[in-house]
Design a protein around this motif. Sequence first.
Motif, PDB file in Angstrom:
ATOM      1  N   VAL A  62       0.825  -1.209   0.000  1.00  0.00           N
ATOM      2  CA  VAL A  62       0.000   0.000   0.000  1.00  0.00           C
ATOM      3  C   VAL A  62       0.860   1.260   0.000  1.00  0.00           C
ATOM      4  N   THR A  68      -5.226   0.290  -2.546  1.00  0.00           N
ATOM      5  CA  THR A  68      -6.090   0.565  -1.394  1.00  0.00           C
ATOM      6  C   THR A  68      -7.398   1.196  -1.879  1.00  0.00           C
ATOM      7  N   ILE A 142      -6.380  -2.191   2.703  1.00  0.00           N
ATOM      8  CA  ILE A 142      -4.986  -1.868   2.349  1.00  0.00           C
ATOM      9  C   ILE A 142      -4.246  -3.157   1.990  1.00  0.00           C
TER      10      ILE A 142
END
Length: 358
Positions: A62, A68, A142
């Motif tokens: 992420v 994300t 995430i």
Amino acid sequence: MTYTIPVELTTNPRPRLDYHKQAFGTVFTDHMFILDYDAPQGWHDARIVPYQTIELDPAAKVFHYGQTVFEGLKAYLTDDERILMFRPNKNIERLNLSNHRLSIPALDEELVLEALKKLVLVDRDWIPSEPGTSLYIRPFVIATEPVLGVAPSLQYKFMIILSVVGSYYEEGINPVSIYVEPKYVRAVTGGVGNAKTAGNYAAGLKAQDEASAKGYSQVLWLDGVHRKYIEEVGSMNVFFKLGDTVVTPALNGSILDGVTRNSVIQLLQHWNIPVEERALSIDEIVEAHRSGLLAEAFGTGTAAVISPMGSLEWQDEKLVIGGGVTGELSKRVYDAITGIQRGIAEDPFGWAVELDLK
Ligand SMILES: *Cc1c(COP(=O)(O)O)cnc(C)c1O
């Protein structure tokens, strides 16, 4: 299918203060929801735990590749102490559309709804009761796999956090001044503009900064190809009342399919007000302003619900809309939606979802 989500209650509950008076998105409740994903197991280990920081490897994908997505919706406490959410299924559907676009594995939509409800119930005494206040719900995913390499992550976390929010309009609805952005673009068709993903917002910060410095409160984006067609504002979709007809940009792949946008369209149709979803150029708006046809303009989104636009700045010309005051239709739509959210207005579409308090 029913899910049992284990709950670990905090041993250190915080005092309930007038948190809704603090800035949007700064005060979080005592608990959060977590669900993990890894390749062999899929999504697993749903749980509600005390609100806490999380530890991530610095190589988590992420941080490097922006894999994300997020959502935003609200829970409301009614005067008769019921708890309502507004069309949560639309947010959950959209979460999976965003997941799909970002190559994130799909979430079980029933589990997500159950998690939303259960977390809100666990922290129900955090929902403020003052008029216009609510509990903002932020689900997000995430990519956590600690590998540098541009490929979909094999590990993720899905989390839900809750934030106490005050009335967007302490002093009543006031129209905002908008800067029509000539230089930067937010998204293009074929990109990720229709996903609620971090990169879209990072891409917009510079334009927002420059517009704020010039005294405007928001940027209105034009399309990235022709630099001509109206897209949306910040985190709001936009509507223009041209004569008796309301026009909003069609879902062309580069704008977000807002739940509020969809609700406004359905309400207008219900009221027999003509509404069109189509391409709408800035030239058409300028022309409508010149000929006196541009009656109202407003943005729509979960945070503000309806945000009237008082003026548009385009090529050194300031177009004042509706005398710079909130228009009749903007107010009517705002009252209808907030009335449904607070459980005090007719809900012809069954949009309010009541939580079972037992
Ligand atoms: C979230 C968002 C909206 C509004 O969507 P709602 O579902 O109405 O809150 C509009 N545009 C963008 C870019 C957004 O992120």
